[in-house]
Design an enzyme around this catalytic site. Sequence first.
Site, PDB file in Angstrom:
ATOM      1  N   ASP A  90     -15.545  10.616   7.385  1.00 54.97           N
ATOM      2  CA  ASP A  90     -14.485   9.602   7.309  1.00 54.97           C
ATOM      3  C   ASP A  90     -13.149  10.304   7.512  1.00 54.97           C
ATOM      4  O   ASP A  90     -13.024  11.515   7.289  1.00 54.97           O
ATOM      5  CB  ASP A  90     -14.500   8.884   5.954  1.00 54.97           C
ATOM      6  CG  ASP A  90     -13.856   7.504   6.034  1.00 54.97           C
ATOM      7  OD1 ASP A  90     -14.592   6.505   6.095  1.00 54.97           O
ATOM      8  OD2 ASP A  90     -12.605   7.427   6.068  1.00 54.97           O
TER       9      ASP A  90
ATOM     10  N   ARG B  21       0.809  -1.225   0.000  1.00 59.88           N
ATOM     11  CA  ARG B  21       0.000   0.000   0.000  1.00 59.88           C
ATOM     12  C   ARG B  21       0.843   1.277   0.000  1.00 59.88           C
ATOM     13  O   ARG B  21       0.411   2.306  -0.503  1.00 59.88           O
ATOM     14  CB  ARG B  21      -0.915   0.006   1.222  1.00 59.88           C
ATOM     15  CG  ARG B  21      -1.911  -1.144   1.237  1.00 59.88           C
ATOM     16  CD  ARG B  21      -3.307  -0.607   1.266  1.00 59.88           C
ATOM     17  NE  ARG B  21      -4.287  -1.652   1.415  1.00 59.88           N
ATOM     18  CZ  ARG B  21      -5.196  -1.678   2.383  1.00 59.88           C
ATOM     19  NH1 ARG B  21      -5.207  -0.743   3.304  1.00 59.88           N
ATOM     20  NH2 ARG B  21      -6.085  -2.639   2.419  1.00 59.88           N
TER      21      ARG B  21
HETATM   22  C1  LIG Z   1     -14.559  -0.887   6.261  1.00 57.28           C
HETATM   23  S1  LIG Z   1     -15.039   0.816   6.083  1.00 57.28           S
HETATM   24  C2  LIG Z   1     -16.706   0.725   6.635  1.00 57.28           C
HETATM   25  C3  LIG Z   1     -17.630   1.571   5.784  1.00 57.28           C
HETATM   26  C4  LIG Z   1     -19.088   1.506   6.190  1.00 57.28           C
HETATM   27  N1  LIG Z   1     -19.295   2.012   7.524  1.00 57.28           N
HETATM   28  C5  LIG Z   1     -19.618   0.100   6.053  1.00 57.28           C
HETATM   29  O1  LIG Z   1     -19.806  -0.590   7.070  1.00 57.28           O
HETATM   30  O2  LIG Z   1     -19.846  -0.360   4.930  1.00 57.28           O
HETATM   31  C6  LIG Z   1     -14.195   1.589   7.462  1.00 57.28           C
HETATM   32  C7  LIG Z   1     -14.021   3.077   7.287  1.00 57.28           C
HETATM   33  O3  LIG Z   1     -13.612   3.632   8.539  1.00 57.28           O
HETATM   34  C8  LIG Z   1     -12.728   4.689   8.281  1.00 57.28           C
HETATM   35  N2  LIG Z   1     -11.914   4.975   9.481  1.00 57.28           N
HETATM   36  C9  LIG Z   1     -10.928   4.225  10.017  1.00 57.28           C
HETATM   37  N3  LIG Z   1     -10.382   4.852  11.058  1.00 57.28           N
HETATM   38  C10 LIG Z   1     -11.040   6.031  11.212  1.00 57.28           C
HETATM   39  C11 LIG Z   1     -10.932   7.100  12.118  1.00 57.28           C
HETATM   40  N4  LIG Z   1     -10.013   7.133  13.084  1.00 57.28           N
HETATM   41  N5  LIG Z   1     -11.770   8.143  11.968  1.00 57.28           N
HETATM   42  C12 LIG Z   1     -12.704   8.135  10.977  1.00 57.28           C
HETATM   43  N6  LIG Z   1     -12.846   7.159  10.082  1.00 57.28           N
HETATM   44  C13 LIG Z   1     -12.030   6.101  10.197  1.00 57.28           C
HETATM   45  C14 LIG Z   1     -11.895   4.174   7.108  1.00 57.28           C
HETATM   46  O4  LIG Z   1     -11.283   5.223   6.391  1.00 57.28           O
HETATM   47  C15 LIG Z   1     -12.939   3.428   6.283  1.00 57.28           C
HETATM   48  O5  LIG Z   1     -13.450   4.200   5.233  1.00 57.28           O
END
Ligand SMILES: C[S@@+](CC[C@H](N)C(=O)[O-])C[C@H]1O[C@@H](n2cnc3c(N)ncnc32)[C@H](O)[C@@H]1O
Length: 439
Positions: A144, A37
């Site tokens: 996000d 990545r």
């Molecule tokens: C696997 S996706 C889940 C998306 C959606 N909630 C779903 O369940 O389909 C996880 C998301 O959490 C975000 N994320 C991770 N750490 C974070 C943080 N500290 N603050 C805000 N967003 C975060 C990531 O960028 C990612 O887009």
Amino acid sequence: MNELSLADEEFAAIRELLKATAGIHISAEKRTLVVARLARRVRHYGLASFREYCALLRERDPGGEELGEMVNCLTTNKTEFFREPHHFDFLRQRLIPELRARGSRRLRIWSAGCSTGQEPYSLAMTLASDPSLTGWDIRILASDIDTHVLATAEAGRYPATAITDVPEPMRREYFTGAGPDREVSSRLRAMIQFRHINLIEEPWPINASFDAIFCRNVTIYFDQATQDRLYRRFWKQIAPAGYLFAGHSENLFWLREIFVPSGTTVYRKAGDRPAPASTPKTREVSIMEGDVHAAREPTAISTLLGSCIAVGLFDPETKVGGLNHFAIAEGQGSNPQRFGAQAMETLISQLCRLGASVDRLQAKIIGGGNVQAHLRNDVAEQNIAFARRYLAERGIPVAAERVGGEAAMRLSFETHTGRCRVWAVTAPIDDSAHAGDDR
Ligand SMILES: C[S@@+](CC[C@H](N)C(=O)[O-])C[C@H]1O[C@@H](n2cnc3c(N)ncnc32)[C@H](O)[C@@H]1O
């Protein structure tokens, strides 16, 4: 350019930075993923190594722009429209009727960790297509940490193939375009505000109080202390009797006093004030020969072993674990769980039902004491050999063993940490002899 390699020191530095910046814990096995990545960031700057990249992050990134890019590269963004559809049914069938019963015509929802936007648009479609909500004041906040996915979410443009999970009437109503891409309608966009918010930063730039927070498949990447802090902050941000929606492998069982389970991975806000930060309450369960117990909620499972074996299994990602207690490696009888293979299969299938994954499980083997040495039978040795062989065949690593000897053993296995304490029944054994007390 030659393949880049990532030395221990730089890998550790990147893991620490990601944890401190975004709360995201990357396990030691993910080195190849980190290389894959981040290689393009190293190349972007024309650097020759990860060592130079780490130096850049330390010394030449005062505004944190590259740190932000690094986080963008390391987040996991998998999502889809109407993922975990029962949550949208819950919204229609429980939350909205409850608000109406309280005389409210206002609805605020936060999609925290919205990735590329499928979650907030699915919420918007659910609400926009409900005629009973005509005239309601509805707003959705979608946020996000990853600026790239947030830009995609805001653009609201998806390949036609990505919207096949959207029911046909909604596809017709809320998407436009005929080429390879489809755009969400202006009606849906008007319901959503997109913002860049890092969930672990304090304070959040938010004044609203929400009837529902969707934070799904986000905290699975955080350690338990970070999850605990975040859920307590969400508690403050949720209106009385509002709901928190978690992902399919996330749970809040240790926060029962402030979040009451109300459906599959749905929690209702309870209590006037959050419980003081504390370690989760642990339930105590005792098992006997032929028993298997697995749990999602913190549980200390104890048992007493002679020549029998107990195998504890733990999934560190979902924090579910369990223990069995079998007497004989192989054989037949009225209680098949007295026999090794059945006891192992039962334990694994119970854990999988609770959200564990076999490829993440770690094992601890305890028991197999030669407690009746004078009888000269080798049941204990056969049991030990069986447990080792079985786990090797299933590809489950053994994190610790405490087997053999001539004393019976009492043990206590924690399902939420995988810790296991073992005592000889005649006299307690000291800390250093804990089987797999791996902290
Ligand atoms: C696997 S996706 C889940 C998306 C959606 N909630 C779903 O369940 O389909 C996880 C998301 O959490 C975000 N994320 C991770 N750490 C974070 C943080 N500290 N603050 C805000 N967003 C975060 C990531 O960028 C990612 O887009």
